[in-house]
Design an enzyme around this catalytic site. Structure first.
Site, PDB file in Angstrom:
ATOM      1  CB  CYS A  62     -10.002  42.409 -43.758  1.00  0.00           C
ATOM      2  SG  CYS A  62     -11.697  41.820 -43.957  1.00  0.00           S
ATOM      3  CB  CYS A  68     -13.314  35.877 -42.575  1.00  0.00           C
ATOM      4  SG  CYS A  68     -13.203  35.332 -44.282  1.00  0.00           S
ATOM      5  CB  CYS A  71      -7.086  36.426 -44.649  1.00  0.00           C
ATOM      6  SG  CYS A  71      -7.444  37.117 -46.276  1.00  0.00           S
ATOM      7  CB  CYS A 146     -13.579  40.313 -49.433  1.00  0.00           C
ATOM      8  SG  CYS A 146     -12.204  39.178 -49.751  1.00  0.00           S
ATOM      9  CD  GLN A 247      -2.346  29.467 -62.599  1.00  0.00           C
ATOM     10  OE1 GLN A 247      -2.339  29.625 -61.381  1.00  0.00           O
ATOM     11  NE2 GLN A 247      -1.833  28.388 -63.172  1.00  0.00           N
ATOM     12  CB  CYS A 368      -0.341  25.314 -56.683  1.00  0.00           C
ATOM     13  SG  CYS A 368      -1.000  23.682 -57.031  1.00  0.00           S
TER      14      CYS A 368
HETATM   15  C1  LIG Z   1      -2.715  23.715 -61.758  1.00  0.00           C
HETATM   16  S1  LIG Z   1      -3.802  23.384 -63.087  1.00  0.00           S
HETATM   17  C2  LIG Z   1      -2.946  24.165 -64.403  1.00  0.00           C
HETATM   18  C3  LIG Z   1      -3.731  24.463 -65.643  1.00  0.00           C
HETATM   19  C4  LIG Z   1      -3.093  25.479 -66.587  1.00  0.00           C
HETATM   20  N1  LIG Z   1      -1.716  25.207 -66.831  1.00  0.00           N
HETATM   21  C5  LIG Z   1      -3.277  26.891 -66.063  1.00  0.00           C
HETATM   22  O1  LIG Z   1      -2.316  27.549 -65.723  1.00  0.00           O
HETATM   23  O2  LIG Z   1      -4.437  27.343 -66.039  1.00  0.00           O
HETATM   24  C6  LIG Z   1      -3.570  21.706 -63.329  1.00  0.00           C
HETATM   25  C7  LIG Z   1      -4.304  21.122 -64.508  1.00  0.00           C
HETATM   26  O3  LIG Z   1      -3.998  19.721 -64.530  1.00  0.00           O
HETATM   27  C8  LIG Z   1      -5.165  19.030 -64.916  1.00  0.00           C
HETATM   28  N2  LIG Z   1      -5.019  17.672 -64.400  1.00  0.00           N
HETATM   29  C9  LIG Z   1      -5.259  17.222 -63.145  1.00  0.00           C
HETATM   30  N3  LIG Z   1      -4.963  15.923 -63.054  1.00  0.00           N
HETATM   31  C10 LIG Z   1      -4.524  15.539 -64.275  1.00  0.00           C
HETATM   32  C11 LIG Z   1      -4.085  14.304 -64.815  1.00  0.00           C
HETATM   33  N4  LIG Z   1      -4.039  13.210 -64.056  1.00  0.00           N
HETATM   34  N5  LIG Z   1      -3.699  14.273 -66.098  1.00  0.00           N
HETATM   35  C12 LIG Z   1      -3.737  15.380 -66.871  1.00  0.00           C
HETATM   36  N6  LIG Z   1      -4.172  16.575 -66.422  1.00  0.00           N
HETATM   37  C13 LIG Z   1      -4.567  16.651 -65.123  1.00  0.00           C
HETATM   38  C14 LIG Z   1      -6.302  19.814 -64.327  1.00  0.00           C
HETATM   39  O4  LIG Z   1      -7.508  19.559 -65.036  1.00  0.00           O
HETATM   40  C15 LIG Z   1      -5.802  21.247 -64.485  1.00  0.00           C
HETATM   41  O5  LIG Z   1      -6.233  21.784 -65.710  1.00  0.00           O
END
Ligand SMILES: C[S@@+](CC[C@H](N)C(=O)[O-])C[C@H]1O[C@@H](n2cnc3c(N)ncnc32)[C@H](O)[C@@H]1O
Length: 410
Positions: A62, A68, A71, A146, A247, A368
């Site tokens: 890029c 930027c 990345c 991008c 995601q 993550c």
């Molecule tokens: C990494 S995301 C995963 C969501 C889903 N599994 C996906 O793959 O799209 C984490 C999720 O945890 C929720 N979250 C964050 N803190 C939380 C809490 N204290 N209790 C319950 N859910 C929570 C967020 O709203 C979010 O939807």
């Protein structure tokens, strides 16, 4: 104070993607084996020139790379890059004394596959600037290409530059959230200090037709919508609330779904913890009854509503619950044969402490953050689980970030 330029050799790549010298200085955009000329502010180096390149150095694809902030590591050869990402997970686990698991090959994603982007925009004296922020600063790099984002989002950038010019307060920095969904682009605008009156709202509403987006939400308020943004998981259409977690790359999401489903194979009842809008709930519900727990009200409602139309699936129950404050207790967990957890970056400390003491035999964690994952994996292992395998997921191409799916068994 900035030092005089000097020549140094890079011997390793740190976790932030910066090359490291033998005496503990870090220089962005360098690779091991590079001989470079750099200036230094404390331990931070600033690259002036690559005198002789290391074997892992390649030309970045890029033209914005290096300015930027999107990345950090486009300059690494593919082999070195993958090895380095996997190494971040291995290092985090080693620090917690977690060994004896199988590290599966990393799942990679293609360029132009990210369906979400948050751009910054500003009306300056020289015109509209739309792009990503420079690393470590608020300065916006005006982006004309991008390599990471979905081409539908990339194609929107010049149109945004034109369409937003009349709408932004001068000098205020605005944020543009874009998500490519099955029914079109979902767009959110954050305009600081803007009180929206009726004429302003109706001017902004025209952007939906002008930009051909599915929905526009400004400062949290729905301004216009041509079709509700939705995605399909396990064959079920889910209407996505504005700003909900998703995601970032469909191919990474599919790999995670497949691994979650494999990990929960033959379970009668599965708990899907931190379920979001149902990314894993619906694929899991093809074979198992699922109870989904999610803290965010809009996400939980979207999941509940989609579940009402999920025909030919096992039963789905949705509960809104704060799993940090009120994790499922070990006795509650025992109602399930298998647990799928996908916590935010902070991990699932309280929940894993309960899971460690529950009689549940199988768990899949989608994470993550290697650091919080390793902490929580230690807790599960101390409670009698074995970490069987870890699959690294490189969802954020050319960023320093790496994700993973892990399978635990008792
Ligand atoms: C990494 S995301 C995963 C969501 C889903 N599994 C996906 O793959 O799209 C984490 C999720 O945890 C929720 N979250 C964050 N803190 C939380 C809490 N204290 N209790 C319950 N859910 C929570 C967020 O709203 C979010 O939807």
């Amino acid at each position: 104070m900035t030092s005089q330029p000097r020549e140094v050799e890079i011997f390793a790549l740190g976790h932030q993607g910066d090359g490291e010298t033998a005496d503990g200085h870090y220089i962005p955009y360098t690779v091991p084996g590079d001989r470079v000329r750099a200036t230094f502010d404390g331990i931070r180096g600033h690259l002036l020139e690559v005198v002789s390149p290391g074997p892992a150095r390649v030309a970045a694809p890029c033209k914005h790379f290096g300015t930027c902030g999107g990345c950090a590591v486009q300059h690494l050869s593919e082999d070195f890059y993958r090895h380095w990402k996997v190494g971040q997970i291995r290092d985090a686990l080693t620090q917690r004394n977690v060994t004896g698991y199988e590290m599966k090959p990393i799942v990679s994603v293609a360029p132009h596959s990210r369906r979400r982007a948050t751009l910054s925009a500003k009306l300056t004296r020289d015109g509209m600037v739309v792009g990503f922020q420079e690393r470590g600063s608020n300065f916006i790099v005006d982006i004309h290409e991008c390599q990471v984002i979905d081409r539908r989002l990339e194609a929107l950038i010049p149109k945004l530059r034109e369409a937003l010019a009349g709408e932004l307060p001068r000098s205020a920095q605005c944020e543009i959230g874009l998500t490519a969904t099955d029914t079109g682009i979902d767009m959110t605008l954050t305009l600081p200090g803007v009180e929206m009156d009726a004429p302003h709202r109706s001017r902004l509403a025209k952007l939906v037709a002008q930009l051909h987006v599915a929905r526009l939400v400004v400062n949290g308020e729905l301004v216009a919508q041509t079709s509700p943004p939705s995605l399909r998981w396990g064959g079920v259409h889910v209407a996505i609330p504005a700003g909900a977690f998703l995601q970032a790359v469909p191919a990474a999401e599919q790999a995670m779904q497949m691994l979650a489903v494999q990990g929960a194979a033959n379970a009668r009842k599965v708990a899907d913890l931190f379920a979001g809008c149902g990314t894993f709930t619906f694929p899991l519900a093809k074979a198992s009854a699922v109870t989904a727990f999610e803290g965010d009200a809009d996400a939980a409602d979207a999941l509940k509503e989609a579940a009402r139309h999920a025909l030919a699936m096992k039963p789905i129950v949705v509960e809104r619950r704060d799993l940090f404050r009120r994790p499922l207790l070990s006795t509650e967990l025992e109602a399930f044969d298998s647990i799928v957890l996908n916590p935010p970056r902070a991990g699932a400390k309280a929940q894993c402490e309960q899971l460690a003491h529950a009689k549940v035999k199988r768990a899949v964690m989608v994470s993550c953050s290697p650091a919080t994952f390793a902490r929580d994996a230690r807790t599960l292992i101390d409670g009698g689980f074995k970490l069987c395998e870890v699959t690294p997921i490189d969802q954020f191409l050319w960023a320093t970030h790496v994700e993973l799916v892990a399978r635990f068994e008792r």
